[in-house]
Motif scaffolding. Structure first.
Motif, mmCIF file in Angstrom:
data_model
loop_
_atom_site.group_PDB
_atom_site.id
_atom_site.type_symbol
_atom_site.label_atom_id
_atom_site.label_comp_id
_atom_site.label_asym_id
_atom_site.label_seq_id
_atom_site.Cartn_x
_atom_site.Cartn_y
_atom_site.Cartn_z
ATOM 1 N N THR A 1 9.136 13.501 -10.388
ATOM 2 C CA THR A 1 10.465 13.495 -9.785
ATOM 3 C C THR A 1 10.432 13.381 -8.266
ATOM 4 O OG1 THR A 1 10.399 15.886 -9.934
ATOM 5 C CG2 THR A 1 11.555 14.722 -11.673
ATOM 6 N N GLU B 1 12.944 19.751 -17.214
ATOM 7 C CA GLU B 1 13.078 19.612 -15.756
ATOM 8 C C GLU B 1 13.649 18.250 -15.375
ATOM 9 O OE1 GLU B 1 9.258 17.826 -16.874
ATOM 10 O OE2 GLU B 1 10.263 19.695 -17.441
ATOM 11 N N GLU C 1 6.510 13.660 -18.966
ATOM 12 C CA GLU C 1 6.584 14.112 -17.576
ATOM 13 C C GLU C 1 6.952 12.952 -16.664
ATOM 14 O OE1 GLU C 1 2.904 15.998 -16.308
ATOM 15 O OE2 GLU C 1 2.588 16.481 -18.427
#
Length: 180
Positions: free
Chosen positions: A137, A159, A134
């Motif tokens: 962002t 993602e 992860e």
């Protein structure tokens, strides 16, 4: 074993002495089998810490970096910690106002080291070959000077792959996707 340890200590001492005697702007303690940053080094480099802008601790056996390390070398511009066993950074890393490049490749990070997102001058972050899935962002997008983020050889989620310019103003390096 003792002789090898003695040789390692002598090598560190020589490198530190070189830095101090030459008032060098870098301290290279790469490949010294360090398990932690030697406390004695703080005293040895006290007179020149303000002038040290680059430190390499690559390819050691470091499991952590202490807040003392970060606060002592407050003028760092480049920090190479590649090839260690690090999985987190101290919160104090945010006080490295001049840090432009950090190499954390080949470590044990499972998540993006979030304190880096608030290091104001950071331009290059290398996190290749970690275990990062992860990435924050939103925080990265707010890093004004970030130019390059290397996440190759990490199990990053889909993602992250959607992050393209203009969403992020920096170059994002990812490994090619594995065919499913």
């Amino acid at each position: 074993l003792h002789r090898r340890m003695g040789e390692a200590v002598a090598r560190v001492a020589r490198k530190v002495n070189d830095t101090v005697e030459n008032k060098a702007d870098s301290l290279d303690l790469a490949n010294c089998k360090l398990m932690s940053f030697p406390v004695g080094v703080y005293k040895a480099v006290r007179s020149v810490t303000e002038g040290i802008h680059r430190i390499s601790l690559a390819n050691n056996e470091l499991k952590s970096i202490t807040s003392r390390f970060v606060t002592t070398f407050s003028q760092l511009r480049e920090l190479n910690l590649a090839g260690n066993y690090l999985h987190r950074l101290p919160e104090e890393i945010t006080s490295l106002l001049h840090l432009r490049a950090i190499d954390l490749s080949r470590n044990r990070f499972r998540r993006f080291p979030e304190p880096l997102a608030t290091v104001p001058a950071l331009e290059t972050i290398d996190l290749e070959e970690n275990e990062i899935a992860e990435v924050p962002t939103d925080k990265l997008a707010s890093m004004a000077l970030l130019r390059s983020l290397n996440l190759r050889a990490n199990p990053v989620g889909p993602e992250v792959r959607l992050l393209v310019r203009p969403l992020v103003p920096f170059e994002l390096l990812l490994s090619p996707e594995e065919p499913v």
